[in-house]
Design a protein around this motif. Structure first.
Motif, PDB file in Angstrom:
ATOM      1  N   ASN A 102     -57.428 -29.173 -26.848  1.00 54.17           N
ATOM      2  CA  ASN A 102     -57.016 -30.373 -26.132  1.00 54.17           C
ATOM      3  C   ASN A 102     -56.834 -31.472 -27.165  1.00 54.17           C
ATOM      4  OD1 ASN A 102     -56.745 -32.723 -24.626  1.00 54.17           O
ATOM      5  ND2 ASN A 102     -58.360 -32.195 -23.173  1.00 54.17           N
ATOM      6  N   ILE A 103     -55.590 -31.927 -27.347  1.00 49.45           N
ATOM      7  CA  ILE A 103     -55.310 -32.981 -28.324  1.00 49.45           C
ATOM      8  C   ILE A 103     -55.136 -34.333 -27.639  1.00 49.45           C
ATOM      9  CG2 ILE A 103     -54.334 -31.398 -30.024  1.00 49.45           C
ATOM     10  CD1 ILE A 103     -51.526 -32.291 -29.078  1.00 49.45           C
ATOM     11  N   GLY A 104     -55.367 -34.356 -26.317  1.00 46.62           N
ATOM     12  CA  GLY A 104     -55.242 -35.595 -25.554  1.00 46.62           C
ATOM     13  C   GLY A 104     -56.567 -36.313 -25.403  1.00 46.62           C
ATOM     14  N   ASN A 105     -56.569 -37.342 -24.567  1.00 41.21           N
ATOM     15  CA  ASN A 105     -57.744 -38.188 -24.364  1.00 41.21           C
ATOM     16  C   ASN A 105     -58.439 -37.961 -23.031  1.00 41.21           C
ATOM     17  OD1 ASN A 105     -57.455 -39.543 -26.847  1.00 41.21           O
ATOM     18  ND2 ASN A 105     -55.842 -40.808 -25.956  1.00 41.21           N
ATOM     19  N   GLU A 106     -57.968 -36.996 -22.247  1.00 40.50           N
ATOM     20  CA  GLU A 106     -58.622 -36.698 -20.977  1.00 40.50           C
ATOM     21  C   GLU A 106     -58.754 -35.186 -20.825  1.00 40.50           C
ATOM     22  OE1 GLU A 106     -56.006 -37.470 -17.440  1.00 40.50           O
ATOM     23  OE2 GLU A 106     -54.731 -38.410 -18.948  1.00 40.50           O
ATOM     24  N   ASP A 107     -59.619 -34.766 -19.899  1.00 37.16           N
ATOM     25  CA  ASP A 107     -59.824 -33.335 -19.669  1.00 37.16           C
ATOM     26  C   ASP A 107     -58.501 -32.650 -19.353  1.00 37.16           C
ATOM     27  OD1 ASP A 107     -62.518 -33.892 -19.917  1.00 37.16           O
ATOM     28  OD2 ASP A 107     -63.021 -33.447 -17.828  1.00 37.16           O
ATOM     29  N   LEU A 108     -58.311 -31.459 -19.902  1.00 34.95           N
ATOM     30  CA  LEU A 108     -57.166 -30.610 -19.594  1.00 34.95           C
ATOM     31  C   LEU A 108     -57.658 -29.538 -18.637  1.00 34.95           C
ATOM     32  CD1 LEU A 108     -54.265 -29.581 -20.032  1.00 34.95           C
ATOM     33  CD2 LEU A 108     -55.107 -28.371 -22.055  1.00 34.95           C
ATOM     34  N   GLU A 109     -57.100 -29.495 -17.437  1.00 33.84           N
ATOM     35  CA  GLU A 109     -57.522 -28.535 -16.424  1.00 33.84           C
ATOM     36  C   GLU A 109     -56.491 -27.419 -16.317  1.00 33.84           C
ATOM     37  OE1 GLU A 109     -58.377 -28.241 -11.627  1.00 33.84           O
ATOM     38  OE2 GLU A 109     -58.164 -30.215 -12.544  1.00 33.84           O
ATOM     39  N   LEU A 110     -56.984 -26.178 -16.393  1.00 30.95           N
ATOM     40  CA  LEU A 110     -56.127 -24.989 -16.367  1.00 30.95           C
ATOM     41  C   LEU A 110     -56.625 -23.999 -15.331  1.00 30.95           C
ATOM     42  CD1 LEU A 110     -56.488 -24.408 -20.185  1.00 30.95           C
ATOM     43  CD2 LEU A 110     -54.359 -25.163 -19.136  1.00 30.95           C
ATOM     44  N   ILE A 111     -55.711 -23.229 -14.800  1.00 31.91           N
ATOM     45  CA  ILE A 111     -56.069 -21.998 -14.107  1.00 31.91           C
ATOM     46  C   ILE A 111     -55.675 -20.881 -15.064  1.00 31.91           C
ATOM     47  CG2 ILE A 111     -55.518 -20.437 -12.187  1.00 31.91           C
ATOM     48  CD1 ILE A 111     -57.212 -22.825 -11.309  1.00 31.91           C
ATOM     49  N   THR A 112     -56.596 -19.958 -15.322  1.00 32.12           N
ATOM     50  CA  THR A 112     -56.283 -18.819 -16.180  1.00 32.12           C
ATOM     51  C   THR A 112     -56.501 -17.542 -15.383  1.00 32.12           C
ATOM     52  OG1 THR A 112     -58.500 -18.730 -17.141  1.00 32.12           O
ATOM     53  CG2 THR A 112     -56.855 -20.040 -18.310  1.00 32.12           C
ATOM     54  N   ILE A 113     -55.606 -16.610 -15.578  1.00 26.24           N
ATOM     55  CA  ILE A 113     -55.662 -15.326 -14.879  1.00 26.24           C
ATOM     56  C   ILE A 113     -55.695 -14.243 -15.950  1.00 26.24           C
ATOM     57  CG2 ILE A 113     -54.472 -13.788 -13.261  1.00 26.24           C
ATOM     58  CD1 ILE A 113     -53.016 -16.512 -12.345  1.00 26.24           C
ATOM     59  N   ILE A 114     -56.669 -13.333 -15.844  1.00 26.87           N
ATOM     60  CA  ILE A 114     -56.782 -12.254 -16.816  1.00 26.87           C
ATOM     61  C   ILE A 114     -56.818 -10.911 -16.100  1.00 26.87           C
ATOM     62  CG2 ILE A 114     -57.942 -13.682 -18.549  1.00 26.87           C
ATOM     63  CD1 ILE A 114     -60.580 -12.286 -17.794  1.00 26.87           C
ATOM     64  N   SER A 115     -56.276  -9.910 -16.760  1.00 26.27           N
ATOM     65  CA  SER A 115     -56.353  -8.544 -16.237  1.00 26.27           C
ATOM     66  C   SER A 115     -57.686  -7.946 -16.688  1.00 26.27           C
ATOM     67  CB  SER A 115     -55.189  -7.710 -16.768  1.00 26.27           C
ATOM     68  OG  SER A 115     -55.223  -7.628 -18.183  1.00 26.27           O
ATOM     69  N   TYR A 116     -58.234  -7.056 -15.877  1.00 23.32           N
ATOM     70  CA  TYR A 116     -59.427  -6.320 -16.296  1.00 23.32           C
ATOM     71  C   TYR A 116     -58.973  -5.039 -16.986  1.00 23.32           C
ATOM     72  CZ  TYR A 116     -62.745  -9.278 -13.835  1.00 23.32           C
ATOM     73  OH  TYR A 116     -63.526 -10.334 -13.439  1.00 23.32           O
ATOM     74  N   GLU A 117     -59.442  -4.841 -18.188  1.00 31.52           N
ATOM     75  CA  GLU A 117     -59.119  -3.660 -18.984  1.00 31.52           C
ATOM     76  C   GLU A 117     -60.406  -2.930 -19.331  1.00 31.52           C
ATOM     77  OE1 GLU A 117     -56.000  -2.981 -19.207  1.00 31.52           O
ATOM     78  OE2 GLU A 117     -55.272  -4.935 -18.545  1.00 31.52           O
ATOM     79  N   GLU A 118     -60.275  -1.706 -19.808  1.00 31.85           N
ATOM     80  CA  GLU A 118     -61.450  -0.936 -20.198  1.00 31.85           C
ATOM     81  C   GLU A 118     -62.230  -1.656 -21.297  1.00 31.85           C
ATOM     82  OE1 GLU A 118     -62.230   3.381 -22.162  1.00 31.85           O
ATOM     83  OE2 GLU A 118     -60.833   3.315 -20.477  1.00 31.85           O
ATOM     84  N   ASN A 119     -61.501  -2.244 -22.251  1.00 32.44           N
ATOM     85  CA  ASN A 119     -62.124  -2.995 -23.349  1.00 32.44           C
ATOM     86  C   ASN A 119     -61.913  -4.486 -23.097  1.00 32.44           C
ATOM     87  OD1 ASN A 119     -62.925  -4.227 -25.702  1.00 32.44           O
ATOM     88  ND2 ASN A 119     -61.595  -3.034 -27.043  1.00 32.44           N
ATOM     89  N   MET A 120     -62.991  -5.198 -22.788  1.00 33.56           N
ATOM     90  CA  MET A 120     -62.912  -6.637 -22.523  1.00 33.56           C
ATOM     91  C   MET A 120     -63.444  -7.458 -23.700  1.00 33.56           C
ATOM     92  SD  MET A 120     -61.418  -6.945 -19.613  1.00 33.56           S
ATOM     93  CE  MET A 120     -61.705  -8.646 -19.145  1.00 33.56           C
ATOM     94  N   ASN A 121     -63.650  -6.815 -24.860  1.00 36.79           N
ATOM     95  CA  ASN A 121     -64.156  -7.526 -26.031  1.00 36.79           C
ATOM     96  C   ASN A 121     -63.140  -8.534 -26.556  1.00 36.79           C
ATOM     97  OD1 ASN A 121     -66.555  -6.046 -26.029  1.00 36.79           O
ATOM     98  ND2 ASN A 121     -65.665  -4.433 -27.282  1.00 36.79           N
ATOM     99  N   ILE A 122     -63.674  -9.601 -27.134  1.00 38.06           N
ATOM    100  CA  ILE A 122     -62.857 -10.659 -27.755  1.00 38.06           C
ATOM    101  C   ILE A 122     -63.084 -10.608 -29.252  1.00 38.06           C
ATOM    102  CG2 ILE A 122     -62.469 -13.139 -27.921  1.00 38.06           C
ATOM    103  CD1 ILE A 122     -63.540 -13.348 -25.029  1.00 38.06           C
ATOM    104  N   GLU A 123     -62.004 -10.537 -30.015  1.00 32.31           N
ATOM    105  CA  GLU A 123     -62.091 -10.538 -31.483  1.00 32.31           C
ATOM    106  C   GLU A 123     -61.675 -11.934 -31.980  1.00 32.31           C
ATOM    107  OE1 GLU A 123     -60.084  -8.394 -35.387  1.00 32.31           O
ATOM    108  OE2 GLU A 123     -59.365  -7.876 -33.385  1.00 32.31           O
ATOM    109  N   THR A 124     -62.610 -12.634 -32.624  1.00 32.05           N
ATOM    110  CA  THR A 124     -62.312 -13.935 -33.193  1.00 32.05           C
ATOM    111  C   THR A 124     -61.594 -13.745 -34.526  1.00 32.05           C
ATOM    112  OG1 THR A 124     -64.297 -14.827 -32.155  1.00 32.05           O
ATOM    113  CG2 THR A 124     -63.299 -16.158 -33.879  1.00 32.05           C
ATOM    114  N   LEU A 125     -60.553 -14.540 -34.770  1.00 30.04           N
ATOM    115  CA  LEU A 125     -59.718 -14.362 -35.945  1.00 30.04           C
ATOM    116  C   LEU A 125     -59.818 -15.517 -36.934  1.00 30.04           C
ATOM    117  CD1 LEU A 125     -56.599 -13.018 -34.046  1.00 30.04           C
ATOM    118  CD2 LEU A 125     -58.310 -11.688 -35.288  1.00 30.04           C
ATOM    119  N   GLU A 126     -60.679 -16.472 -36.684  1.00 28.63           N
ATOM    120  CA  GLU A 126     -60.847 -17.582 -37.631  1.00 28.63           C
ATOM    121  C   GLU A 126     -62.294 -17.830 -37.918  1.00 28.63           C
ATOM    122  OE1 GLU A 126     -60.621 -21.622 -35.089  1.00 28.63           O
ATOM    123  OE2 GLU A 126     -58.702 -20.689 -35.441  1.00 28.63           O
TER     124      GLU A 126
END
Length: 126
Positions: A102-126
Motif C-alpha cells: 500500500n503506497i497510499g495514505n489510507e487502508d487498501l481493502e481487497l477481496i482475494t479469492i484463492i483456489s485450494y490445491e494439494e500444496n498450499m505452501n508459500i515460498e518467499t522470494l525476498e
C-alpha cells in the motif's frame, strides 16, 4: 451443515495478520469462505495498511485480487509493476512471483479469492 452461509457484515469477521515467512507487515486477512464451509476455493477480505506489504512470494494456487476501496496499491507480478486502485481486478496464475504494498495514505481493502490445491505452501522470494 446448511447449504449456504450469510455474513451480515464482513468487517466484523475475525481478523488475523497475514502469515508469510519473511514478513508480511500491515496486512490483515478475514476468511469469508473456506474449505471449512465445503468450498473448493477461499474468499478473503484483506486490508493492507498504509506502508503495509506482502513480500515477493509464490504458491501453487491461483489468486484473484479485487480492489474495493481505499489507498493506492502497487503489485509486482513476474517482473512487472502494476499500480492498483479501487475497481481493479488482478488475476495471478499459480506459481507466478508476486507482491503487494500500500503506497497510499489510507487502508487498501481487497477481496482475494484463492483456489485450494494439494500444496498450499508459500515460498518467499525476498
Amino acid at each position: 451443515m446448511p447449504s449456504y452461509k450469510v455474513i451480515n457484515d464482513i468487517t466484523k469477521v475475525r481478523e488475523e495478520p497475514l502469515s508469510i515467512r519473511g514478513g508480511a507487515v500491515g496486512v490483515y486477512t478475514q476468511w469469508l469462505v473456506s474449505k471449512d464451509d465445503g468450498s473448493k476455493y477461499a474468499v478473503r477480505r484483506q486490508v493492507v495498511k498504509p506502508g503495509g506489504k506482502a513480500p515477493l512470494h509464490r504458491h501453487a494456487y491461483a489468486e484473484t485480487f479485487i480492489a474495493l476501496r481505499g489507498g493506492i496499491g502497487r503489485m509486482t507480478v513476474d517482473n512487472e509493476t502494476i499500480d492498483i486502485k479501487p475497481g481493479m481486478c488482478i488475476f495471478v496464475r499459480p506459481n507466478a512471483p508476486h507482491s503487494i504494498m500500500n503506497i497510499g495514505n489510507e487502508d487498501l481493502e481487497l477481496i482475494t479469492i484463492i483456489s485450494y490445491e494439494e500444496n498450499m505452501n508459500i515460498e518467499t522470494l525476498e
